[in-house]
Write a protein that holds these residues in place. Structure first.
Motif, PDB file in Angstrom:
ATOM      1  N   LEU A 197       0.839  -1.198   0.000  1.00  0.00           N
ATOM      2  CA  LEU A 197       0.000   0.000   0.000  1.00  0.00           C
ATOM      3  C   LEU A 197       0.869   1.241   0.000  1.00  0.00           C
ATOM      4  CD1 LEU A 197      -2.564  -0.900   2.811  1.00  0.00           C
ATOM      5  CD2 LEU A 197      -2.926  -1.074   0.344  1.00  0.00           C
ATOM      6  N   LEU A 198       0.365   2.314  -0.613  1.00  0.00           N
ATOM      7  CA  LEU A 198       1.050   3.602  -0.590  1.00  0.00           C
ATOM      8  C   LEU A 198      -0.019   4.675  -0.459  1.00  0.00           C
ATOM      9  CD1 LEU A 198       3.805   5.023  -0.835  1.00  0.00           C
ATOM     10  CD2 LEU A 198       3.397   5.165  -3.302  1.00  0.00           C
ATOM     11  N   VAL A 199       0.105   5.544   0.554  1.00  0.00           N
ATOM     12  CA  VAL A 199      -0.865   6.603   0.795  1.00  0.00           C
ATOM     13  C   VAL A 199      -0.291   7.918   0.279  1.00  0.00           C
ATOM     14  CG1 VAL A 199      -2.215   7.836   2.532  1.00  0.00           C
ATOM     15  CG2 VAL A 199      -1.717   5.399   2.836  1.00  0.00           C
ATOM     16  N   LYS A 200      -1.072   8.606  -0.562  1.00  0.00           N
ATOM     17  CA  LYS A 200      -0.640   9.883  -1.142  1.00  0.00           C
ATOM     18  C   LYS A 200      -1.676  10.958  -0.815  1.00  0.00           C
ATOM     19  CE  LYS A 200       2.637   9.744  -3.682  1.00  0.00           C
ATOM     20  NZ  LYS A 200       4.047   9.884  -3.375  1.00  0.00           N
ATOM     21  N   ASN A 201      -1.209  12.155  -0.486  1.00  0.00           N
ATOM     22  CA  ASN A 201      -2.107  13.296  -0.302  1.00  0.00           C
ATOM     23  C   ASN A 201      -2.565  13.803  -1.661  1.00  0.00           C
ATOM     24  OD1 ASN A 201      -2.395  13.822   2.439  1.00  0.00           O
ATOM     25  ND2 ASN A 201      -0.501  14.993   2.536  1.00  0.00           N
ATOM     26  N   THR A 202      -3.842  14.098  -1.782  1.00  0.00           N
ATOM     27  CA  THR A 202      -4.325  14.859  -2.923  1.00  0.00           C
ATOM     28  C   THR A 202      -4.802  16.224  -2.435  1.00  0.00           C
ATOM     29  OG1 THR A 202      -5.790  14.906  -4.841  1.00  0.00           O
ATOM     30  CG2 THR A 202      -6.575  13.682  -2.933  1.00  0.00           C
ATOM     31  N   LEU A 203      -5.396  16.276  -1.246  1.00  0.00           N
ATOM     32  CA  LEU A 203      -5.710  17.535  -0.564  1.00  0.00           C
ATOM     33  C   LEU A 203      -5.064  17.497   0.810  1.00  0.00           C
ATOM     34  CD1 LEU A 203      -9.530  17.991  -1.307  1.00  0.00           C
ATOM     35  CD2 LEU A 203      -7.658  19.314  -2.269  1.00  0.00           C
ATOM     36  N   THR A 204      -4.052  18.302   1.015  1.00  0.00           N
ATOM     37  CA  THR A 204      -3.404  18.375   2.314  1.00  0.00           C
ATOM     38  C   THR A 204      -4.419  18.888   3.333  1.00  0.00           C
ATOM     39  OG1 THR A 204      -1.287  18.821   1.264  1.00  0.00           O
ATOM     40  CG2 THR A 204      -1.479  19.411   3.580  1.00  0.00           C
ATOM     41  N   PRO A 205      -4.500  18.278   4.499  1.00  0.00           N
ATOM     42  CA  PRO A 205      -5.467  18.739   5.492  1.00  0.00           C
ATOM     43  C   PRO A 205      -5.281  20.227   5.797  1.00  0.00           C
ATOM     44  CG  PRO A 205      -4.521  16.652   6.154  1.00  0.00           C
ATOM     45  CD  PRO A 205      -3.738  17.112   4.962  1.00  0.00           C
ATOM     46  N   ALA A 206      -6.400  20.961   5.732  1.00  0.00           N
ATOM     47  CA  ALA A 206      -6.362  22.412   5.953  1.00  0.00           C
ATOM     48  C   ALA A 206      -7.775  22.923   6.176  1.00  0.00           C
ATOM     49  CB  ALA A 206      -5.745  23.119   4.742  1.00  0.00           C
ATOM     50  N   ALA A 207      -7.869  24.153   6.698  1.00  0.00           N
ATOM     51  CA  ALA A 207      -9.152  24.843   6.788  1.00  0.00           C
ATOM     52  C   ALA A 207      -9.432  25.446   5.411  1.00  0.00           C
ATOM     53  CB  ALA A 207      -9.085  25.931   7.852  1.00  0.00           C
ATOM     54  N   ARG A 208     -10.633  25.193   4.868  1.00  0.00           N
ATOM     55  CA  ARG A 208     -10.947  25.622   3.509  1.00  0.00           C
ATOM     56  C   ARG A 208     -12.270  26.383   3.450  1.00  0.00           C
ATOM     57  NH1 ARG A 208      -7.174  22.965   0.568  1.00  0.00           N
ATOM     58  NH2 ARG A 208      -6.473  20.981   1.400  1.00  0.00           N
ATOM     59  N   THR A 209     -12.249  27.452   2.625  1.00  0.00           N
ATOM     60  CA  THR A 209     -13.463  28.235   2.376  1.00  0.00           C
ATOM     61  C   THR A 209     -13.723  28.399   0.883  1.00  0.00           C
ATOM     62  OG1 THR A 209     -12.202  30.293   2.456  1.00  0.00           O
ATOM     63  CG2 THR A 209     -13.237  29.568   4.512  1.00  0.00           C
ATOM     64  N   ALA A 210     -12.862  27.843   0.042  1.00  0.00           N
ATOM     65  CA  ALA A 210     -12.988  28.033  -1.405  1.00  0.00           C
ATOM     66  C   ALA A 210     -12.819  26.720  -2.149  1.00  0.00           C
ATOM     67  CB  ALA A 210     -11.938  29.037  -1.889  1.00  0.00           C
ATOM     68  N   THR A 211     -13.337  26.681  -3.360  1.00  0.00           N
ATOM     69  CA  THR A 211     -13.222  25.531  -4.246  1.00  0.00           C
ATOM     70  C   THR A 211     -11.752  25.261  -4.554  1.00  0.00           C
ATOM     71  OG1 THR A 211     -15.395  25.950  -5.177  1.00  0.00           O
ATOM     72  CG2 THR A 211     -13.849  24.724  -6.565  1.00  0.00           C
ATOM     73  N   VAL A 212     -11.378  23.983  -4.633  1.00  0.00           N
ATOM     74  CA  VAL A 212      -9.981  23.628  -4.875  1.00  0.00           C
ATOM     75  C   VAL A 212      -9.899  22.279  -5.582  1.00  0.00           C
ATOM     76  CG1 VAL A 212      -9.693  22.510  -2.617  1.00  0.00           C
ATOM     77  CG2 VAL A 212      -7.690  23.426  -3.785  1.00  0.00           C
TER      78      VAL A 212
END
Length: 134
Positions: free
Chosen positions: A8-23
């Motif tokens: 198995l290999l885990v990759k970030n696609t969205l780094t954990p963060a506070a978000r208010t906008a489309t990304v």
């Protein structure tokens, strides 16, 4: 080499963060390090969401340039639309498609303070094991 660490290999696609906008998330290559992973699982850990609607979509591409939403037939589970009433949950979505590149995109509506979340893609069943880690 049947252990999880070797396969198995885990990759970030969205780094954990506070978000208010489309990304759009960063690209995850299923041919990572010549392992050529056959399976993928999207994991979306959601923390506190204070307002807005955060709609997640798994996207795929053959060329890492032209992106499209993954057809429902190629997903196991449902892409979530997260609001403040559904926070602090971990969502899992299986990917059965054949495209090389994956990412998670989030469309955010009516958010002032937003929400805290990320998205990871767990790559599994490599054609070459053990998995090489950078």
């Amino acid at each position: 080499m049947r252990d999880a660490y070797s396969n198995l290999l885990v990759k970030n696609t969205l780094t954990p963060a506070a978000r208010t906008a489309t990304v759009n998330g960063t690209t995850v290559d299923r041919a990572e390090d010549s392992s050529h992973f056959q399976d993928a699982l999207v994991v979306i850990p959601v923390g506190t969401v204070t307002d807005g609607t955060h709609t997640f979509a798994v996207q795929e591409s053959d060329d890492n340039s032209s992106w499209a939403a993954v057809a429902d037939a190629d997903l196991q589970g449902t892409e979530p639309a997260v609001t403040s009433s559904t926070d602090e949950t971990v969502y899992e979505i299986g990917y059965k498609g054949k495209k090389r590149y994956l990412r998670v995109a989030v469309t955010v509506a009516s958010a002032t303070t937003g929400g805290v979340y990320g998205a990871h893609i767990v790559l599994a069943n490599p054609r070459v094991a053990p998995v090489v880690r950078n």
